[in-house]
Design an enzyme around this catalytic site. Structure first.
Site, PDB file in Angstrom:
ATOM      1  N   LYS A 172       2.733  -7.317   5.045  1.00  0.00           N
ATOM      2  CA  LYS A 172       3.417  -7.887   3.870  1.00  0.00           C
ATOM      3  C   LYS A 172       4.310  -6.788   3.299  1.00  0.00           C
ATOM      4  O   LYS A 172       3.858  -5.899   2.590  1.00  0.00           O
ATOM      5  CB  LYS A 172       2.366  -8.333   2.845  1.00  0.00           C
ATOM      6  CG  LYS A 172       2.786  -9.465   1.916  1.00  0.00           C
ATOM      7  CD  LYS A 172       3.967  -9.182   1.036  1.00  0.00           C
ATOM      8  CE  LYS A 172       3.678  -8.313  -0.158  1.00  0.00           C
ATOM      9  NZ  LYS A 172       4.901  -7.938  -0.898  1.00  0.00           N
ATOM     10  N   ARG A 176      11.329  -6.306  -2.363  1.00  0.00           N
ATOM     11  CA  ARG A 176      12.600  -5.815  -2.915  1.00  0.00           C
ATOM     12  C   ARG A 176      13.585  -5.383  -1.837  1.00  0.00           C
ATOM     13  O   ARG A 176      14.795  -5.415  -2.056  1.00  0.00           O
ATOM     14  CB  ARG A 176      12.323  -4.676  -3.901  1.00  0.00           C
ATOM     15  CG  ARG A 176      11.708  -5.249  -5.183  1.00  0.00           C
ATOM     16  CD  ARG A 176      11.506  -4.206  -6.216  1.00  0.00           C
ATOM     17  NE  ARG A 176      10.159  -3.666  -6.159  1.00  0.00           N
ATOM     18  CZ  ARG A 176       9.718  -2.700  -6.943  1.00  0.00           C
ATOM     19  NH1 ARG A 176      10.530  -2.153  -7.814  1.00  0.00           N
ATOM     20  NH2 ARG A 176       8.491  -2.265  -6.843  1.00  0.00           N
ATOM     21  N   SER A 225       2.001   1.669  -5.813  1.00  0.00           N
ATOM     22  CA  SER A 225       1.700   2.352  -7.077  1.00  0.00           C
ATOM     23  C   SER A 225       0.180   2.379  -7.315  1.00  0.00           C
ATOM     24  O   SER A 225      -0.564   1.552  -6.771  1.00  0.00           O
ATOM     25  CB  SER A 225       2.394   1.628  -8.219  1.00  0.00           C
ATOM     26  OG  SER A 225       1.939   0.298  -8.263  1.00  0.00           O
ATOM     27  N   CYS A 280       7.074   9.389  -2.826  1.00  0.00           N
ATOM     28  CA  CYS A 280       5.760   9.757  -3.374  1.00  0.00           C
ATOM     29  C   CYS A 280       5.525  11.258  -3.214  1.00  0.00           C
ATOM     30  O   CYS A 280       4.604  11.806  -3.795  1.00  0.00           O
ATOM     31  CB  CYS A 280       4.659   8.969  -2.697  1.00  0.00           C
ATOM     32  SG  CYS A 280       4.489   9.413  -0.993  1.00  0.00           S
ATOM     33  N   GLU A 382       4.302   8.856 -13.662  1.00  0.00           N
ATOM     34  CA  GLU A 382       5.122   9.034 -12.453  1.00  0.00           C
ATOM     35  C   GLU A 382       6.487   8.420 -12.781  1.00  0.00           C
ATOM     36  O   GLU A 382       6.607   7.201 -12.946  1.00  0.00           O
ATOM     37  CB  GLU A 382       4.486   8.293 -11.269  1.00  0.00           C
ATOM     38  CG  GLU A 382       5.326   8.410 -10.014  1.00  0.00           C
ATOM     39  CD  GLU A 382       4.779   7.582  -8.837  1.00  0.00           C
ATOM     40  OE1 GLU A 382       4.307   6.458  -9.044  1.00  0.00           O
ATOM     41  OE2 GLU A 382       4.867   8.086  -7.701  1.00  0.00           O
TER      42      GLU A 382
HETATM   43  P1  NAD Z   1       4.158  -1.466  -5.908  1.00  0.00           P
HETATM   44  O1  NAD Z   1       2.744  -1.071  -6.153  1.00  0.00           O
HETATM   45  O2  NAD Z   1       4.889  -2.164  -7.002  1.00  0.00           O
HETATM   46  O3  NAD Z   1       4.245  -2.461  -4.642  1.00  0.00           O
HETATM   47  C1  NAD Z   1       3.657  -2.134  -3.406  1.00  0.00           C
HETATM   48  C2  NAD Z   1       3.268  -3.437  -2.698  1.00  0.00           C
HETATM   49  O4  NAD Z   1       2.280  -4.115  -3.474  1.00  0.00           O
HETATM   50  C3  NAD Z   1       4.434  -4.403  -2.516  1.00  0.00           C
HETATM   51  O5  NAD Z   1       4.350  -4.992  -1.238  1.00  0.00           O
HETATM   52  C4  NAD Z   1       4.204  -5.427  -3.613  1.00  0.00           C
HETATM   53  O6  NAD Z   1       4.660  -6.722  -3.272  1.00  0.00           O
HETATM   54  C5  NAD Z   1       2.690  -5.435  -3.769  1.00  0.00           C
HETATM   55  N1  NAD Z   1       2.273  -5.722  -5.149  1.00  0.00           N
HETATM   56  C6  NAD Z   1       2.901  -5.350  -6.292  1.00  0.00           C
HETATM   57  N2  NAD Z   1       2.210  -5.770  -7.373  1.00  0.00           N
HETATM   58  C7  NAD Z   1       1.116  -6.410  -6.897  1.00  0.00           C
HETATM   59  C8  NAD Z   1       0.010  -7.067  -7.528  1.00  0.00           C
HETATM   60  N3  NAD Z   1      -0.107  -7.130  -8.841  1.00  0.00           N
HETATM   61  N4  NAD Z   1      -0.939  -7.609  -6.739  1.00  0.00           N
HETATM   62  C9  NAD Z   1      -0.846  -7.541  -5.405  1.00  0.00           C
HETATM   63  N5  NAD Z   1       0.184  -6.949  -4.752  1.00  0.00           N
HETATM   64  C10 NAD Z   1       1.150  -6.385  -5.487  1.00  0.00           C
HETATM   65  O7  NAD Z   1       4.924  -0.161  -5.432  1.00  0.00           O
HETATM   66  P2  NAD Z   1       6.486   0.046  -5.209  1.00  0.00           P
HETATM   67  O8  NAD Z   1       7.155   0.080  -6.537  1.00  0.00           O
HETATM   68  O9  NAD Z   1       6.978  -0.894  -4.181  1.00  0.00           O
HETATM   69  O10 NAD Z   1       6.501   1.505  -4.561  1.00  0.00           O
HETATM   70  C11 NAD Z   1       6.537   2.683  -5.303  1.00  0.00           C
HETATM   71  C12 NAD Z   1       5.155   3.261  -5.523  1.00  0.00           C
HETATM   72  O11 NAD Z   1       4.542   3.502  -4.255  1.00  0.00           O
HETATM   73  C13 NAD Z   1       5.182   4.609  -6.220  1.00  0.00           C
HETATM   74  O12 NAD Z   1       4.114   4.646  -7.128  1.00  0.00           O
HETATM   75  C14 NAD Z   1       4.962   5.611  -5.092  1.00  0.00           C
HETATM   76  O13 NAD Z   1       4.397   6.835  -5.472  1.00  0.00           O
HETATM   77  C15 NAD Z   1       4.032   4.832  -4.230  1.00  0.00           C
HETATM   78  N6  NAD Z   1       4.052   5.350  -2.862  1.00  0.00           N
HETATM   79  C16 NAD Z   1       2.985   6.074  -2.461  1.00  0.00           C
HETATM   80  C17 NAD Z   1       2.970   6.613  -1.202  1.00  0.00           C
HETATM   81  C18 NAD Z   1       1.799   7.414  -0.731  1.00  0.00           C
HETATM   82  O14 NAD Z   1       1.739   7.687   0.454  1.00  0.00           O
HETATM   83  N7  NAD Z   1       0.869   7.801  -1.580  1.00  0.00           N
HETATM   84  C19 NAD Z   1       4.058   6.410  -0.333  1.00  0.00           C
HETATM   85  C20 NAD Z   1       5.125   5.641  -0.772  1.00  0.00           C
HETATM   86  C21 NAD Z   1       5.108   5.112  -2.053  1.00  0.00           C
END
Ligand code: NAD
Length: 498
Positions: A172, A176, A225, A280, A382
Site C-alpha cells: 500500500k 500522495r 510517521s 528520515c 520533526e
Molecule cells: P505517514 O505516516 O503520514 O504515512 C505513511 C503511510 O501510512 C502512508 O501509506 C499512509 O497512507 C498511511 N497512513 C497515514 N495515516 C494513516 C492512518 N491514520 N492509519 C493508517 N494508515 C495511515 O508518513 P508520510 O508523511 O508519508 O512520510 C513521512 C514520515 O515518514 C516522516 O515522519 C519520516 O520520518 C518517516 N519516515 C521514516 C523512515 C524510517 O526509516 N524511519 C523512512 C522514511 C520516512
C-alpha cells in the site's frame, strides 16, 4: 485526468470508493488522481497473494533470484521514466531521484543472493547419528505500507527481500505520490514474476486497516510517521501479526571544536536541505560545542546558503525542490514562526523565498535558525522541511545527553578529528544509526536500517540480514535414521549428550 489504480493478480484495476487528487508540488496543480481502494478491493489483493503463495513458496530460491536479476536490469533500463515520475509527484530533483533509485536497486542486488542468504544452519552429529538443521521458511502473505518521501527506495527495502524469501506481497504506497511505486511494481511482471505474487493497492486508512486485520496477512512492514507507526504496530500485533514499524526522526550532528569545518559545512548543507529536508535521515539539528565554533558554523552556513538553488525536478543544477503539499508547507512555516516566537534567531528565513514562474508551488526556502533550545516546540517536533536548527552546548556530554533525551533515535553523527571521542560517541549514544564525519549514515543493503526509541517499533531492523529474519521463520529439524548399532531403549529422562 488520468487515474492511478491498483495492480492485482498481474492486472491493472481502477476500482475505487473515491478519487484523491495528486499534486505536482512544483506547480501546485493537480496532475492525476489516485483510486482509493474500498475494503473489498484490498481483500481481492490479499486473496490473489494468498492463492499464489503455495506455488511461490515451493519455487527454488535460485529461480526467485533470477527474476530479481531481470528486475534489476529493468529498473536500470527504465531509470529515466522512474525518476521523472518521482520528480513529478514528489518534487525532488532528478539527481536526487536517481540516488534514491540506486539505493533501492542495491536492495534488489542483495535479494539476488537468495540461495546464499537462505542456506540455513546445519550441525552434523549433535548426538550419535543425529543431525540438526535450521530452515528459514516464508511467512505467507506479507504487507508493506510506505511513506511519500521515498516512493521507490522504501518499497524496494521491503518486497524484493520478502519475495525471494518465498512470501507473497501486498503493498500500500503513499497516496500522495503513488505513480513511481506502481510503475516499478508492475515491472516485476515483465521480469517474470507469476501473477498474484506481488500486488499493489492504493488507498487510505481503510485499506491499511484491512491489511492490519485480515487473518491471511502474516506480517506487516511499515515506514512513516511515528504516531501512525505506533498505531500500525499496536493493531498488527494485537491481530497476531509480526510487525516492524519505522517512524519519524530528529537527527543531530555534534560539531566538535576540532572538526574539519569545510567538511562540516558541505555535509550539513546537503544533509539538511537535500530533498527539502524530507528524509528520515536528514540532519535537522547541529549541536556546536562552544560559542566560538557555533559562531563560525553559523557564519559559514549563512554565506553558503545564499547560493543554494531551489527549483523544479527537471533542472539538474537545482539543489532541492518543493515540499510535498500546501498543508505541509504551511506546517513547516509554522515551526519556523514558533521558533522565532519562542526566542530563537532566524538567521536565514525561507518563508518568503519563491521560485520564479512557480509562485503556486509548495516551496520552502532553506532556513537556518540559531540559539535554539531543547524546550522549544520546533526542537521537539520533526519538522521534515529544509530547516536547520543550531544549538549551542558547552560539552560533548551535554550534547549527548540532549540527543539521548530526545524521543527519536533514528540517526546521528559527530564531526571531529578525535578518534577517542568518536568511539565513545558511537559506543554510548542512544541512536540506531551513527555517522563519524558522515552526514547520512544510511546502512548499505547488506547491513540493516533502523532507529531506536520512537523511531522504530518492533525487534528487527529493515532490509539486509534483519530483513531476512523478519520475512522468514525458523524451523529446526533434528533427524536420526536408526540403525541396529545405534538403537537405544526407552529413555525417560531429558535427552542429553552422554
Ligand atoms: P505517514 O505516516 O503520514 O504515512 C505513511 C503511510 O501510512 C502512508 O501509506 C499512509 O497512507 C498511511 N497512513 C497515514 N495515516 C494513516 C492512518 N491514520 N492509519 C493508517 N494508515 C495511515 O508518513 P508520510 O508523511 O508519508 O512520510 C513521512 C514520515 O515518514 C516522516 O515522519 C519520516 O520520518 C518517516 N519516515 C521514516 C523512515 C524510517 O526509516 N524511519 C523512512 C522514511 C520516512
Amino acid at each position: 485526468m488520468s487515474i492511478v489504480g491498483h495492480f492485482i493478480n498481474g492486472a491493472s484495476n481502477e476500482t475505487h470508493s473515491r478519487l484523491q487528487d495528486i499534486y505536482n508540488p512544483a506547480t501546485g496543480e493537480v496532475s492525476r488522481q489516485v483510486a482509493i481502494a474500498p475494503k473489498t478491493t484490498v481483500e481481492d489483493a490479499i486473496s490473489a497473494a494468498h492463492a499464489a503463495f503455495p506455488q511461490w513458496r515451493d519455487t527454488p530460491p535460485m529461480k526467485r533470484a533470477r527474476i530479481m536479476f531481470r528486475y534489476k536490469q529493468l529498473l536500470e533500463k527504465r531509470a529515466d521514466e522512474i525518476c521523472r515520475l518521482i520528480g513529478q509527484e514528489h518534487g525532488k530533483i532528478v539527481h536526487d531521484a536517481a540516488g534514491e533509485l540506486q539505493r533501492g536497486i542495491e536492495n534488489v542486488e542483495y535479494a539476488c543472493g537468495a540461495p546464499e542468504i537462505l542456506k540455513g544452519e546445519f550441525s552434523k552429529n549433535v548426538g550419535p547419528g543425529i543431525n540438526s538443521w535450521s530452515d528459514f521458511q516464508p511467512l505467507g502473505v506479507v504487507a508493506g505500507i510506505t511513506p511519500f518521501n521515498f516512493p521507490a527506495m522504501v518499497p524496494l527495502w521491503m518486497y524484493p527481500l520478502a519475495l525471494v524469501c518465498g512470501n507473497t506481497f501486498v503493498l500500500k504506497p503513499s497516496e500522495r505520490d503513488p505513480s513511481a511505486t506502481l510503475y516499478i511494481g508492475q515491472l516485476l511482471k515483465e521480469a517474470g514474476l507469476p501473477d498474484g505474487v506481488f500486488n499493489i493497492v492504493n488507498g487510505d486508512k481503510e485499506a491499511v486497516d484491512t491489511l492490519l486485520t485480515d487473518k491471511r496477512v502474516k506480517a506487516v512492514s511499515f515506514v512513516g510517521s511515528t504516531p501512525v507507526a505506533q498505531y500500525i504496530y499496536a493493531t498488527a500485533t494485537a491481530n497476531g501479526k509480526r510487525c516492524q514499524a519505522l517512524g519519524g526522526a530528529k537527527n543531530h550532528a555534534i560539531v566538535m571544536p576540532d572538526a574539519d569545518m569545510e567538511n562540516v559545512v558541505n555535509s550539513l548543507l546537503g544533509a539538511a536541505f537535500g530533498s527539502s529536508g524530507e528524509r528520515c535521515m536528514a540532519l535537522s539539528v547541529a549541536v556546536a560545542i562552544g560559542d566560538d565554533i557555533a559562531d563560525e558554523l553559523v557564519s559559514q552556513l549563512k554565506d553558503r546558503m545564499s547560493s543554494l538553488k531551489m527549483g523544479v525536478y527537471s533542472d539538474k543544477n537545482n539543489d532541492f525542490g518543493p515540499v510535498i503539499t500546501r498543508e505541509h508547507q504551511q506546517k513547516v512555516f509554522g515551526h519556523i514562526t514558533s521558533a522565532e516566537q519562542q526566542g530563537a534567531t532566524i538567521v536565514v528565513d525561507g518563508r518568503k523565498t519563491q521560485v520564479s514562474g512557480y509562485e503556486n508551488g509548495f516551496f520552502v526556502g532553506a532556513t537556518l535558525i540559531d540559539n535554539v533550545t531543547t524546550q522549544m516546540d520546533s526542537y521537539q517536533a520533526e519538522i521534515f522541511g529544509p530547516v536547520l536548527q543550531v544549538i549551542r552546548a558547552k560539552s560533548m556530554q551535554e550534547a549527548m545527553d540532549m540527543i539521548d533525551e530526545h524521543e527519536y533515535g533514528n540517526g546521528t553523527c559527530i564531526y571531529t578529528r578525535d578518534g577517542e571521542a568518536a568511539n565513545y560517541f558511537a559506543d554510548y549514544i542512544q541512536v540506531g544509526m551513527v555517522g563519524i564525519n558522515i552526514p547520512l549514515p544510511v546502512p548499505v543493503s547488506y547491513h540493516s536500517f533502523g532507529g531506536w526509541k520512537n523511531s522504530l517499533f518492533g525487534d528487527l531492523h529493515a532490509y539486509g540480514p534483519d530483513g531476512v529474519r523478519f520475512y522468514t521463520r525458523r524451523k529446526t529439524i533434528t533427524q536420526r535414521w536408526p540403525s541396529a548399532n545405534l538403537r537405544e531403549g526407552a529413555e525417560f529422562s531429558m535427552p542429553t549428550m552422554k
